[in-house]
Design a protein around this motif. Structure first.
Motif, PDB file in Angstrom:
ATOM      1  N   GLY A  14      29.216 106.885  33.595  1.00 19.66           N
ATOM      2  CA  GLY A  14      29.586 105.587  33.033  1.00 19.66           C
ATOM      3  C   GLY A  14      29.850 104.549  34.112  1.00 19.66           C
ATOM      4  N   ASN A  17      33.992 105.465  34.363  1.00 16.48           N
ATOM      5  CA  ASN A  17      34.325 106.874  34.593  1.00 16.48           C
ATOM      6  C   ASN A  17      33.082 107.737  34.680  1.00 16.48           C
ATOM      7  OD1 ASN A  17      37.268 107.001  34.519  1.00 16.48           O
ATOM      8  ND2 ASN A  17      37.069 106.282  32.408  1.00 16.48           N
ATOM      9  N   GLU A 149      23.975 107.757  24.748  1.00 18.65           N
ATOM     10  CA  GLU A 149      25.432 107.624  24.640  1.00 18.65           C
ATOM     11  C   GLU A 149      25.805 107.452  23.165  1.00 18.65           C
ATOM     12  OE1 GLU A 149      26.650 104.490  27.428  1.00 18.65           O
ATOM     13  OE2 GLU A 149      25.186 105.281  28.830  1.00 18.65           O
ATOM     14  N   ILE A 168      33.097 103.042  22.691  1.00 16.08           N
ATOM     15  CA  ILE A 168      33.421 101.777  23.366  1.00 16.08           C
ATOM     16  C   ILE A 168      33.748 102.086  24.823  1.00 16.08           C
ATOM     17  CG2 ILE A 168      34.923  99.752  23.383  1.00 16.08           C
ATOM     18  CD1 ILE A 168      35.303 100.084  20.394  1.00 16.08           C
ATOM     19  N   GLY A 169      32.813 101.722  25.703  1.00 17.50           N
ATOM     20  CA  GLY A 169      32.958 102.037  27.124  1.00 17.50           C
ATOM     21  C   GLY A 169      33.229 100.792  27.948  1.00 17.50           C
ATOM     22  N   SER A 170      33.080 100.934  29.246  1.00 19.90           N
ATOM     23  CA  SER A 170      33.375  99.810  30.140  1.00 19.90           C
ATOM     24  C   SER A 170      32.213  98.828  30.240  1.00 19.90           C
ATOM     25  CB  SER A 170      33.709 100.333  31.539  1.00 19.90           C
ATOM     26  OG  SER A 170      32.572 100.942  32.109  1.00 19.90           O
ATOM     27  N   ARG A 171      30.963  99.349  30.127  1.00 23.48           N
ATOM     28  CA  ARG A 171      29.789  98.478  30.267  1.00 23.48           C
ATOM     29  C   ARG A 171      29.244  98.079  28.911  1.00 23.48           C
ATOM     30  NH1 ARG A 171      25.523 101.737  31.330  1.00 23.48           N
ATOM     31  NH2 ARG A 171      24.274 100.184  32.402  1.00 23.48           N
ATOM     32  N   THR A 172      29.192  99.057  28.017  1.00 20.38           N
ATOM     33  CA  THR A 172      28.472  98.886  26.764  1.00 20.38           C
ATOM     34  C   THR A 172      29.264  99.473  25.598  1.00 20.38           C
ATOM     35  OG1 THR A 172      27.361 100.959  27.235  1.00 20.38           O
ATOM     36  CG2 THR A 172      26.118  98.959  27.704  1.00 20.38           C
ATOM     37  N   LEU A 200      34.462  97.028  27.779  1.00 25.63           N
ATOM     38  CA  LEU A 200      35.831  96.577  28.049  1.00 25.63           C
ATOM     39  C   LEU A 200      35.942  95.856  29.383  1.00 25.63           C
ATOM     40  CD1 LEU A 200      37.519  99.848  26.815  1.00 25.63           C
ATOM     41  CD2 LEU A 200      37.632  97.620  25.686  1.00 25.63           C
ATOM     42  N   GLY A 234      35.180 107.111  23.768  1.00 21.33           N
ATOM     43  CA  GLY A 234      35.135 106.195  24.912  1.00 21.33           C
ATOM     44  C   GLY A 234      36.526 105.644  25.172  1.00 21.33           C
ATOM     45  N   GLY A 235      36.661 104.956  26.307  1.00 19.12           N
ATOM     46  CA  GLY A 235      37.968 104.442  26.710  1.00 19.12           C
ATOM     47  C   GLY A 235      38.581 103.486  25.699  1.00 19.12           C
ATOM     48  N   GLY A 236      37.737 102.810  24.907  1.00 20.23           N
ATOM     49  CA  GLY A 236      38.242 101.898  23.888  1.00 20.23           C
ATOM     50  C   GLY A 236      39.136 102.589  22.876  1.00 20.23           C
ATOM     51  N   LEU A 238      41.384 104.544  23.512  1.00 24.68           N
ATOM     52  CA  LEU A 238      42.743 104.667  24.060  1.00 24.68           C
ATOM     53  C   LEU A 238      43.505 103.349  24.004  1.00 24.68           C
ATOM     54  CD1 LEU A 238      41.903 106.880  27.170  1.00 24.68           C
ATOM     55  CD2 LEU A 238      43.030 107.607  25.058  1.00 24.68           C
ATOM     56  N   ASN A 239      42.809 102.302  23.587  1.00 24.98           N
ATOM     57  CA  ASN A 239      43.448 100.984  23.483  1.00 24.98           C
ATOM     58  C   ASN A 239      43.964 100.817  22.042  1.00 24.98           C
ATOM     59  OD1 ASN A 239      43.813  98.166  22.965  1.00 24.98           O
ATOM     60  ND2 ASN A 239      42.680  97.721  24.826  1.00 24.98           N
ATOM     61  N   ILE A 260      37.608 110.047  26.239  1.00 24.36           N
ATOM     62  CA  ILE A 260      36.841 109.706  27.459  1.00 24.36           C
ATOM     63  C   ILE A 260      35.812 110.805  27.775  1.00 24.36           C
ATOM     64  CG2 ILE A 260      37.071 109.437  29.990  1.00 24.36           C
ATOM     65  CD1 ILE A 260      38.618 107.120  29.303  1.00 24.36           C
TER      66      ILE A 260
HETATM   67  N1  LIG Z   1      44.848 104.775  28.701  1.00 21.98           N
HETATM   68  C1  LIG Z   1      44.076 103.741  28.438  1.00 21.98           C
HETATM   69  N2  LIG Z   1      44.505 102.748  27.647  1.00 21.98           N
HETATM   70  C2  LIG Z   1      43.739 101.688  27.347  1.00 21.98           C
HETATM   71  N3  LIG Z   1      42.453 101.553  27.808  1.00 21.98           N
HETATM   72  C3  LIG Z   1      41.984 102.518  28.593  1.00 21.98           C
HETATM   73  C4  LIG Z   1      42.746 103.662  28.951  1.00 21.98           C
HETATM   74  N4  LIG Z   1      41.979 104.442  29.745  1.00 21.98           N
HETATM   75  C5  LIG Z   1      40.802 103.808  29.878  1.00 21.98           C
HETATM   76  N5  LIG Z   1      40.812 102.658  29.210  1.00 21.98           N
HETATM   77  C6  LIG Z   1      39.706 101.681  29.119  1.00 21.98           C
HETATM   78  O1  LIG Z   1      38.533 102.437  29.004  1.00 21.98           O
HETATM   79  C7  LIG Z   1      37.529 101.945  29.873  1.00 21.98           C
HETATM   80  C8  LIG Z   1      36.688 103.102  30.364  1.00 21.98           C
HETATM   81  O2  LIG Z   1      36.105 103.677  29.230  1.00 21.98           O
HETATM   82  P1  LIG Z   1      34.957 104.750  29.395  1.00 21.98           P
HETATM   83  O3  LIG Z   1      35.360 105.852  30.292  1.00 21.98           O
HETATM   84  O4  LIG Z   1      34.530 105.123  28.011  1.00 21.98           O
HETATM   85  O5  LIG Z   1      33.845 103.844  30.099  1.00 21.98           O
HETATM   86  P2  LIG Z   1      32.485 104.332  30.736  1.00 21.98           P
HETATM   87  O6  LIG Z   1      31.960 105.492  29.963  1.00 21.98           O
HETATM   88  O7  LIG Z   1      32.668 104.536  32.193  1.00 21.98           O
HETATM   89  O8  LIG Z   1      31.584 103.033  30.510  1.00 21.98           O
HETATM   90  P3  LIG Z   1      30.097 102.908  29.880  1.00 21.98           P
HETATM   91  O9  LIG Z   1      29.891 104.057  28.939  1.00 21.98           O
HETATM   92  O10 LIG Z   1      30.137 101.596  29.162  1.00 21.98           O
HETATM   93  O11 LIG Z   1      29.177 102.927  31.049  1.00 21.98           O
HETATM   94  C9  LIG Z   1      38.267 101.247  30.996  1.00 21.98           C
HETATM   95  O12 LIG Z   1      37.509 100.117  31.350  1.00 21.98           O
HETATM   96  C10 LIG Z   1      39.581 100.814  30.355  1.00 21.98           C
HETATM   97  O13 LIG Z   1      39.451  99.469  29.896  1.00 21.98           O
END
Ligand SMILES: Nc1ncnc2c1ncn2[C@@H]1O[C@H](COP(=O)(O)OP(=O)(O)OP(=O)(O)O)[C@@H](O)[C@H]1O
Ligand SMILES: [Mg+2]
Length: 278
Positions: A14, A17, A149, A168-172, A200, A234-236, A238-239, A260
């Motif tokens: 990601g 992460n 994804e 809901i991830g960081s990029r998409t 996010l 996804g990280g979303g 956790l929000n 995650i």
């Molecule tokens: N404990 C938490 N509380 C709130 N938000 C969180 C927490 N942990 C992570 N996040 C949010 O989650 C995001 C990361 O999410 P995730 O790991 O799903 O992204 P990613 O898979 O790396 O991105 P992508 O799939 O879009 O390439 C971070 O940008 C942050 O905003």
């Protein structure tokens, strides 16, 4: 590198992460990278501090880059055909993989095209040599499968009937629909897709939980019903503020366990099936 000569390794690479799953472990480290440059104080002090040397360049990765980097680099491009993502994958294999690796990586649903899949495969398949924290290894990526994804989250529990997934991830932001009737399971393309630039971190200062939930759910309601069971990952997930706003539109929302790593855990189950191994 493990004692076993060959094995399945999953890297959900990601923008924020990097999640690695093998038969024995699940690891998560920050994807952010930077140039090593002329550092004089940098030391490896924790599990996910990585100094990586690859093709004549030297980088800081993982927690090193997150906490001590002048130009921390994250890539919000649609395509994952970029050194940024190759480095996430190759560093993961160096740390947690095998001499010969059967690899599964991920791309957004709308990038799950032949061009993107073949491009990633071309970049990753074959023999690689890299040095992490002073240890040089050469390993083989014997085969690469490129998964979508969100869609891979179906393989965590393989629910029957029609199920919606929202990642809901960081990029998409990716969403997908699976339909399983009498053991016959398929992904429903018309109920799946990607919102680019709405991750996010991609939103940057513009991030607003209610506005993002309104945007995502407003679009999804053209394809999904408000009473559908929706699994959020996804990280979303956790929000809490974001989750509560999404629940307003989809009351049957369920946050997946350990959201995650959910996609990567699904990718592992998919890899077991796809490669006929574990
Ligand atoms: N404990 C938490 N509380 C709130 N938000 C969180 C927490 N942990 C992570 N996040 C949010 O989650 C995001 C990361 O999410 P995730 O790991 O799903 O992204 P990613 O898979 O790396 O991105 P992508 O799939 O879009 O390439 C971070 O940008 C942050 O905003
Ligand atoms: Mg992700």
């Amino acid at each position: 590198m493990k004692d076993e000569v060959a094995g399945l390794i999953v890297v959900d690479d990601g923008g924020s992460n990097t999640v690695v799953v093998t038969r024995n472990e699940i690891e998560v480290f920050p994807s952010v990278k930077g140039v090593y440059g002329d550092r004089t104080l940098t030391k490896v002090t924790s599990k996910y501090d990585f100094i990586v040397e690859y093709k004549g360049e030297k980088y800081v990765l993982g927690t090193l880059s997150k906490f001590d980097c002048e130009y921390p680099l994250q890539i919000f491009s649609k395509s994952k055909q970029h050194d940024f993502f190759d480095l996430s994958v190759l560093t993961s294999i160096h740390q947690y993989g095998y001499a010969s690796n059967y690899l599964v990586v991920s791309v957004p649903v709308k990038m799950h095209t032949e061009e993107e899949k073949q491009g990633r495969i071309r970049r990753l398949r074959g023999s690689h040599t890299l040095t992490v924290n002073g240890v040089t290894k050469t390993f083989l990526v014997a085969d690469v499968k490129v998964s979508a994804e969100s869609a891979t989250a179906y393989f965590v529990d393989k629910p029957s009937g029609m199920t919606r997934f929202l990642d809901i991830g960081s990029r998409t932001v990716n969403f997908s629909t699976s339909l399983c009737i009498d053991g016959n399971c398929r992904m429903i393309d018309t109920g799946s897709g990607t919102f680019f630039d709405k991750g996010l971190e991609a939103l940057g200062e513009g991030f607003n939980a209610k506005a993002l939930a309104d945007y995502i759910c407003g679009q999804l309601l053209a394809k999904w019903n408000s009473n559908d069971v929706v699994y959020l990952l996804g990280g979303g997930a956790l929000n809490e503020e974001l989750v509560s706003h999404i629940k307003f539109y989809f009351p049957n929302l369920q946050v997946m366990d350990d959201p995650i790593t959910a996609s990567a855990r699904g990718m592992f189950n998919l890899g077991v099936i796809g490669y006929g191994m574990d």
